[in-house]
Design a protein around this motif. Structure first.
Motif, PDB file in Angstrom:
ATOM      1  N   PRO A   1       0.843  -1.204   0.000  1.00  0.00           N
ATOM      2  CA  PRO A   1       0.000   0.000   0.000  1.00  0.00           C
ATOM      3  C   PRO A   1       0.880   1.257   0.000  1.00  0.00           C
ATOM      4  CG  PRO A   1      -0.554  -1.483   1.837  1.00  0.00           C
ATOM      5  CD  PRO A   1       0.774  -1.913   1.275  1.00  0.00           C
ATOM      6  N   ARG A   2       0.668   2.120  -0.973  1.00  0.00           N
ATOM      7  CA  ARG A   2       1.355   3.400  -1.122  1.00  0.00           C
ATOM      8  C   ARG A   2       2.864   3.275  -1.336  1.00  0.00           C
ATOM      9  NH1 ARG A   2      -2.070   7.566   0.029  1.00  0.00           N
ATOM     10  NH2 ARG A   2      -3.987   7.040   1.112  1.00  0.00           N
TER      11      ARG A   2
ATOM     12  N   VAL B   1     -10.746  -5.745   0.395  1.00  0.00           N
ATOM     13  CA  VAL B   1     -10.028  -4.619  -0.213  1.00  0.00           C
ATOM     14  C   VAL B   1      -8.686  -5.112  -0.748  1.00  0.00           C
ATOM     15  CG1 VAL B   1      -9.013  -2.348   0.163  1.00  0.00           C
ATOM     16  CG2 VAL B   1     -11.133  -2.969   1.344  1.00  0.00           C
TER      17      VAL B   1
ATOM     18  N   GLN C   1      -5.656   3.132  -7.164  1.00  0.00           N
ATOM     19  CA  GLN C   1      -6.703   2.115  -7.017  1.00  0.00           C
ATOM     20  C   GLN C   1      -7.810   2.605  -6.091  1.00  0.00           C
ATOM     21  OE1 GLN C   1      -6.582  -2.526  -6.158  1.00  0.00           O
ATOM     22  NE2 GLN C   1      -6.208  -1.347  -4.319  1.00  0.00           N
ATOM     23  N   ASP C   2      -7.423   3.195  -4.960  1.00  0.00           N
ATOM     24  CA  ASP C   2      -8.419   3.712  -4.020  1.00  0.00           C
ATOM     25  C   ASP C   2      -9.235   4.840  -4.645  1.00  0.00           C
ATOM     26  OD1 ASP C   2      -9.548   3.988  -1.253  1.00  0.00           O
ATOM     27  OD2 ASP C   2      -8.593   5.945  -1.400  1.00  0.00           O
TER      28      ASP C   2
ATOM     29  N   ARG D   1     -11.764   3.517  -7.188  1.00  0.00           N
ATOM     30  CA  ARG D   1     -12.948   2.922  -6.553  1.00  0.00           C
ATOM     31  C   ARG D   1     -13.904   4.004  -6.070  1.00  0.00           C
ATOM     32  NH1 ARG D   1     -12.175  -0.320  -1.841  1.00  0.00           N
ATOM     33  NH2 ARG D   1     -14.086  -1.401  -2.388  1.00  0.00           N
ATOM     34  N   ARG D   2     -13.355   5.062  -5.472  1.00  0.00           N
ATOM     35  CA  ARG D   2     -14.218   6.095  -4.887  1.00  0.00           C
ATOM     36  C   ARG D   2     -14.802   7.025  -5.951  1.00  0.00           C
ATOM     37  NH1 ARG D   2     -11.937   9.709  -2.124  1.00  0.00           N
ATOM     38  NH2 ARG D   2      -9.724   9.200  -2.182  1.00  0.00           N
TER      39      ARG D   2
ATOM     40  N   TYR E   1      -2.361   3.382 -11.760  1.00  0.00           N
ATOM     41  CA  TYR E   1      -3.103   2.164 -11.423  1.00  0.00           C
ATOM     42  C   TYR E   1      -3.611   1.468 -12.678  1.00  0.00           C
ATOM     43  CZ  TYR E   1      -7.043  -0.747 -10.022  1.00  0.00           C
ATOM     44  OH  TYR E   1      -7.929  -1.784  -9.875  1.00  0.00           O
TER      45      TYR E   1
END
Length: 247
Positions: free
Chosen positions: A78-79, A118, A144-145, A148-149, A231
């Motif tokens: 992540p990140r 997730v 990616q986050d 999705r949002r 992404y």
């Protein structure tokens, strides 16, 4: 009896001896990666397939492979982008681990790690993207986050969310099959229907007071768009099959 013992000793001296490193890989990994849980998800699956044990060690301990900030990129999230350095490429167990990690099964194992539903890790830029000279500086895990949002209410942006979007809109995987996918994503905010509900900071004009967004607007910065592009570059294009043959 003495001659028999000597003969057995000579035979044993020529018998093949199993090397300890044929069944063991020592993997150095930072604590942050260990805490993510990926290795607990990944390594037992490799060991079950190959009967080779992977021992996770910390910095300063002897190791055959190191995961960290230098080397060849192996996964993203992540990140962070995680890189691999191979210190003992001649060892058979190390070779088998690298081959498995680079296989379809190994890569699906990485991307399928999704605690709580997730997905936490993606793959580095695909070979196709690299061959085309497509390189993005954005954070793919953040992308990616954001996808999705900001995009997930209309588009399928992850393989495990195929039922969560509007059926009439193409998925990110389908869009990746287009030759001009980079251009389409970079300028999506001018392609209908996006202008009616999208604001890109410093790029698009504010909505006219008498023509507000018909839905909750999508508001993003250029840095966020760059992360989304990073992404999307990691996503495999959808397999649409062979073109239809008309007779």
């Amino acid at each position: 009896m003495t001659r028999l013992i000597v003969l057995i000793s000579i035979c044993l001296s020529f018998a093949p001896i199993a090397r300890a490193d044929d069944r063991l890989v020592r993997l150095m990994a930072p604590q942050a990666l260990v805490d993510s849980g990926l290795l607990k998800h990944l390594l037992p699956r490799f060991s079950l397939k190959t009967q080779i044990r992977v021992q996770v060690v910390t910095a300063g301990q002897a190791h055959d492979i190191a995961l960290g900030a230098t080397g060849e990129p192996v996964f993203v999230g992540p990140r962070s982008t995680w890189y691999m350095q191979v210190l003992a490429p001649e060892q058979q167990a190390v070779q088998r681990f690298l081959s498995w990690l680079d296989s379809d099964i190994g890569q699906r194992t990485i991307t399928s790690y999704a605690p709580g539903g997730v997905q936490m890790f993606t793959l580095p830029l695909t070979k196709q993207a690299l061959d085309a000279g497509v390189v993005f500086d954005g954070d793919a895990a953040l992308g990616q986050d954001l996808s999705r949002r900001m995009c997930g209410r209309c588009h399928v942006v992850r393989d495990d969310e195929r039922m969560n979007a509007i059926g009439s809109t193409p998925s990110f995987f389908v869009l990746r099959t287009l030759e001009n996918w980079v251009e389409r994503f970079q300028t999506f905010y001018v392609l209908n229907p996006h202008p009616s509900f999208t604001q890109v900071e410093g790029v698009t004009e504010p909505f006219a007071p008498d023509r507000p967004s018909p839905i909750v607007p999508v508001e993003m910065t250029l840095d966020q768009l760059e992360a989304i592009l990073a992404y999307v570059a990691n996503l495999p294009p959808a397999d649409l099959g062979a073109p239809l043959q008309h007779q």
